[in-house]
Design an enzyme around this catalytic site. Structure first.
Site, PDB file in Angstrom:
ATOM      1  N   LYS A  10       0.819  -1.222   0.000  1.00 50.25           N
ATOM      2  CA  LYS A  10       0.000   0.000   0.000  1.00 50.25           C
ATOM      3  C   LYS A  10       0.856   1.277   0.000  1.00 50.25           C
ATOM      4  O   LYS A  10       2.071   1.226   0.241  1.00 50.25           O
ATOM      5  CB  LYS A  10      -0.931  -0.035   1.217  1.00 50.25           C
ATOM      6  CG  LYS A  10      -1.957  -1.183   1.152  1.00 50.25           C
ATOM      7  CD  LYS A  10      -2.988  -1.071   2.266  1.00 50.25           C
ATOM      8  CE  LYS A  10      -3.992  -2.212   2.184  1.00 50.25           C
ATOM      9  NZ  LYS A  10      -5.074  -2.061   3.205  1.00 50.25           N
ATOM     10  N   TYR A  50     -12.544  -2.082  -3.878  1.00 48.69           N
ATOM     11  CA  TYR A  50     -13.082  -2.160  -2.512  1.00 48.69           C
ATOM     12  C   TYR A  50     -14.608  -2.071  -2.480  1.00 48.69           C
ATOM     13  O   TYR A  50     -15.171  -1.730  -1.442  1.00 48.69           O
ATOM     14  CB  TYR A  50     -12.461  -1.065  -1.651  1.00 48.69           C
ATOM     15  CG  TYR A  50     -11.057  -1.395  -1.155  1.00 48.69           C
ATOM     16  CD1 TYR A  50     -10.823  -2.522  -0.357  1.00 48.69           C
ATOM     17  CD2 TYR A  50      -9.981  -0.578  -1.442  1.00 48.69           C
ATOM     18  CE1 TYR A  50      -9.554  -2.824   0.117  1.00 48.69           C
ATOM     19  CE2 TYR A  50      -8.703  -0.876  -0.971  1.00 48.69           C
ATOM     20  CZ  TYR A  50      -8.502  -2.000  -0.192  1.00 48.69           C
ATOM     21  OH  TYR A  50      -7.244  -2.291   0.285  1.00 48.69           O
ATOM     22  N   PHE A  58     -15.657   3.958   6.575  1.00 46.26           N
ATOM     23  CA  PHE A  58     -14.287   4.312   6.201  1.00 46.26           C
ATOM     24  C   PHE A  58     -14.028   4.204   4.705  1.00 46.26           C
ATOM     25  O   PHE A  58     -12.893   4.413   4.259  1.00 46.26           O
ATOM     26  CB  PHE A  58     -13.278   3.448   6.976  1.00 46.26           C
ATOM     27  CG  PHE A  58     -13.434   1.942   6.799  1.00 46.26           C
ATOM     28  CD1 PHE A  58     -12.952   1.299   5.664  1.00 46.26           C
ATOM     29  CD2 PHE A  58     -14.068   1.185   7.775  1.00 46.26           C
ATOM     30  CE1 PHE A  58     -13.088  -0.079   5.497  1.00 46.26           C
ATOM     31  CE2 PHE A  58     -14.208  -0.202   7.620  1.00 46.26           C
ATOM     32  CZ  PHE A  58     -13.723  -0.832   6.476  1.00 46.26           C
ATOM     33  N   ARG A  86      -1.974 -14.416   4.717  1.00 49.02           N
ATOM     34  CA  ARG A  86      -2.673 -13.762   5.830  1.00 49.02           C
ATOM     35  C   ARG A  86      -1.899 -13.923   7.132  1.00 49.02           C
ATOM     36  O   ARG A  86      -1.865 -13.016   7.961  1.00 49.02           O
ATOM     37  CB  ARG A  86      -4.103 -14.290   5.946  1.00 49.02           C
ATOM     38  CG  ARG A  86      -4.944 -13.881   4.731  1.00 49.02           C
ATOM     39  CD  ARG A  86      -6.369 -14.329   4.832  1.00 49.02           C
ATOM     40  NE  ARG A  86      -7.135 -13.548   5.789  1.00 49.02           N
ATOM     41  CZ  ARG A  86      -7.571 -12.310   5.576  1.00 49.02           C
ATOM     42  NH1 ARG A  86      -7.287 -11.690   4.432  1.00 49.02           N
ATOM     43  NH2 ARG A  86      -8.282 -11.694   6.488  1.00 49.02           N
ATOM     44  N   THR A  92      -5.562  -7.002  10.659  1.00 47.45           N
ATOM     45  CA  THR A  92      -5.823  -5.729   9.963  1.00 47.45           C
ATOM     46  C   THR A  92      -5.305  -4.543  10.775  1.00 47.45           C
ATOM     47  O   THR A  92      -4.658  -3.645  10.228  1.00 47.45           O
ATOM     48  CB  THR A  92      -7.337  -5.562   9.720  1.00 47.45           C
ATOM     49  OG1 THR A  92      -7.800  -6.672   8.959  1.00 47.45           O
ATOM     50  CG2 THR A  92      -7.638  -4.276   8.972  1.00 47.45           C
ATOM     51  N   ARG A 103       2.398  -6.375   9.286  1.00 40.87           N
ATOM     52  CA  ARG A 103       1.680  -5.213   9.829  1.00 40.87           C
ATOM     53  C   ARG A 103       2.229  -4.799  11.196  1.00 40.87           C
ATOM     54  O   ARG A 103       2.334  -3.599  11.489  1.00 40.87           O
ATOM     55  CB  ARG A 103       0.179  -5.498   9.873  1.00 40.87           C
ATOM     56  CG  ARG A 103      -0.432  -5.404   8.456  1.00 40.87           C
ATOM     57  CD  ARG A 103      -1.792  -6.010   8.422  1.00 40.87           C
ATOM     58  NE  ARG A 103      -2.504  -5.742   7.163  1.00 40.87           N
ATOM     59  CZ  ARG A 103      -3.570  -6.434   6.777  1.00 40.87           C
ATOM     60  NH1 ARG A 103      -4.032  -7.428   7.528  1.00 40.87           N
ATOM     61  NH2 ARG A 103      -4.166  -6.143   5.640  1.00 40.87           N
ATOM     62  N   ASN A 113      -2.151   0.225   6.654  1.00 38.87           N
ATOM     63  CA  ASN A 113      -1.658  -1.021   7.250  1.00 38.87           C
ATOM     64  C   ASN A 113      -0.744  -1.802   6.300  1.00 38.87           C
ATOM     65  O   ASN A 113      -0.611  -3.014   6.418  1.00 38.87           O
ATOM     66  CB  ASN A 113      -2.822  -1.870   7.786  1.00 38.87           C
ATOM     67  CG  ASN A 113      -3.779  -2.317   6.704  1.00 38.87           C
ATOM     68  OD1 ASN A 113      -3.636  -1.944   5.537  1.00 38.87           O
ATOM     69  ND2 ASN A 113      -4.763  -3.126   7.074  1.00 38.87           N
ATOM     70  N   HIS A 116      -2.355  -5.402   1.629  1.00 37.79           N
ATOM     71  CA  HIS A 116      -3.645  -6.084   1.484  1.00 37.79           C
ATOM     72  C   HIS A 116      -3.365  -7.507   1.023  1.00 37.79           C
ATOM     73  O   HIS A 116      -2.412  -7.736   0.258  1.00 37.79           O
ATOM     74  CB  HIS A 116      -4.504  -5.379   0.429  1.00 37.79           C
ATOM     75  CG  HIS A 116      -5.664  -6.224  -0.034  1.00 37.79           C
ATOM     76  ND1 HIS A 116      -6.846  -6.263   0.663  1.00 37.79           N
ATOM     77  CD2 HIS A 116      -5.790  -7.095  -1.069  1.00 37.79           C
ATOM     78  CE1 HIS A 116      -7.658  -7.138   0.057  1.00 37.79           C
ATOM     79  NE2 HIS A 116      -7.038  -7.645  -0.999  1.00 37.79           N
ATOM     80  N   GLU A 127      -9.679 -10.815  -7.548  1.00 37.17           N
ATOM     81  CA  GLU A 127      -8.734  -9.703  -7.389  1.00 37.17           C
ATOM     82  C   GLU A 127      -7.564  -9.820  -8.374  1.00 37.17           C
ATOM     83  O   GLU A 127      -7.125  -8.801  -8.928  1.00 37.17           O
ATOM     84  CB  GLU A 127      -8.250  -9.654  -5.932  1.00 37.17           C
ATOM     85  CG  GLU A 127      -9.376  -9.270  -4.985  1.00 37.17           C
ATOM     86  CD  GLU A 127      -9.014  -9.300  -3.502  1.00 37.17           C
ATOM     87  OE1 GLU A 127      -9.899  -9.016  -2.683  1.00 37.17           O
ATOM     88  OE2 GLU A 127      -7.840  -9.590  -3.171  1.00 37.17           O
TER      89      GLU A 127
HETATM   90  P1  CMP Z   1      -7.582  -4.415   3.498  1.00 36.47           P
HETATM   91  O1  CMP Z   1      -7.153  -5.794   3.825  1.00 36.47           O
HETATM   92  O2  CMP Z   1      -6.991  -3.791   2.296  1.00 36.47           O
HETATM   93  O3  CMP Z   1      -9.184  -4.393   3.357  1.00 36.47           O
HETATM   94  C1  CMP Z   1      -9.961  -3.251   3.636  1.00 36.47           C
HETATM   95  C2  CMP Z   1      -9.151  -2.135   4.213  1.00 36.47           C
HETATM   96  O4  CMP Z   1      -9.902  -1.141   4.863  1.00 36.47           O
HETATM   97  C3  CMP Z   1      -8.239  -2.670   5.299  1.00 36.47           C
HETATM   98  O5  CMP Z   1      -7.226  -3.459   4.757  1.00 36.47           O
HETATM   99  C4  CMP Z   1      -7.803  -1.364   5.957  1.00 36.47           C
HETATM  100  O6  CMP Z   1      -6.787  -0.714   5.203  1.00 36.47           O
HETATM  101  C5  CMP Z   1      -9.088  -0.562   5.853  1.00 36.47           C
HETATM  102  N1  CMP Z   1      -9.840  -0.594   7.099  1.00 36.47           N
HETATM  103  C6  CMP Z   1     -10.393  -1.649   7.688  1.00 36.47           C
HETATM  104  N2  CMP Z   1     -11.027  -1.291   8.807  1.00 36.47           N
HETATM  105  C7  CMP Z   1     -10.872   0.037   8.917  1.00 36.47           C
HETATM  106  C8  CMP Z   1     -11.297   1.003   9.854  1.00 36.47           C
HETATM  107  N3  CMP Z   1     -12.024   0.671  10.915  1.00 36.47           N
HETATM  108  N4  CMP Z   1     -10.943   2.263   9.649  1.00 36.47           N
HETATM  109  C9  CMP Z   1     -10.216   2.611   8.563  1.00 36.47           C
HETATM  110  N5  CMP Z   1      -9.790   1.737   7.623  1.00 36.47           N
HETATM  111  C10 CMP Z   1     -10.110   0.463   7.811  1.00 36.47           C
END
Ligand code: CMP
Length: 139
Positions: A10, A50, A58, A86, A92, A103, A113, A116, A127
């Site tokens: 990212k 997404y 968010f 994972r 996350t 992470r 984070n 993905h 994807e």
């Molecule tokens: P990802 O695995 O890319 O899938 C969805 C993304 O949304 C996640 O990683 C985070 O980057 C983001 N995300 C998930 N939960 C939250 C949250 N509560 N607030 C902000 N961003 C979030």
């Protein structure tokens, strides 16, 4: 079984010049990079990628963040690739992630984070197809 998953390094990670460091952690976890490209996502690409999150509070911020700088999209191959990826990514929210995960090591927060990874074989296929043509994947 040897399977494939989809990964994104990212904007928070590319900004800090961590493409190699993150990729090394993926490789050390037993994953092989069989396709890779650095791209700047358009708003449309980020929103489409997404789309499952579009009702989440968010969503707007997430798409702002994902378009804020370059990302590296990758196809990873290995034994049980989705789970393997994972496990090495960690939770996350980096505050909940185990020691030694990507992470825990690098993420700045729950949104920024660093990586993905697909959450299922079905989503991995969707994807991968969203970003790569078959001939761009060289196993
Ligand atoms: P990802 O695995 O890319 O899938 C969805 C993304 O949304 C996640 O990683 C985070 O980057 C983001 N995300 C998930 N939960 C939250 C949250 N509560 N607030 C902000 N961003 C979030």
């Amino acid at each position: 079984a040897v399977t494939r998953t989809f990964s994104i390094i990212k904007p928070d990670a590319t900004r800090r010049n961590l493409t190699g460091a993150v990729t090394k952690m993926l490789e050390d976890a037993g994953l092989r990079v069989v396709a890779s490209k650095r791209v700047r996502l358009s708003r449309e690409q980020a929103e489409g990628f997404y789309a499952v999150h579009k009702e989440r509070p968010f969503f707007g911020e997430l798409c702002d963040f994902m378009t804020s700088g370059p990302v590296v999209v990758q196809v990873l191959e290995g034994e049980d690739a989705v789970k393997r990826n994972r496990d090495v990514m960690g939770a996350t929210n980096p505050a909940d992630a185990d020691e030694g995960t990507i992470r825990k090591t690098y993420a700045e927060g729950i949104e920024a984070n660093s990586v993905h990874g697909s959450d299922s074989d079905e989503n991995a296929k969707i994807e991968i197809d969203y970003f790569f043509k078959p001939e761009e994947i060289v196993g």
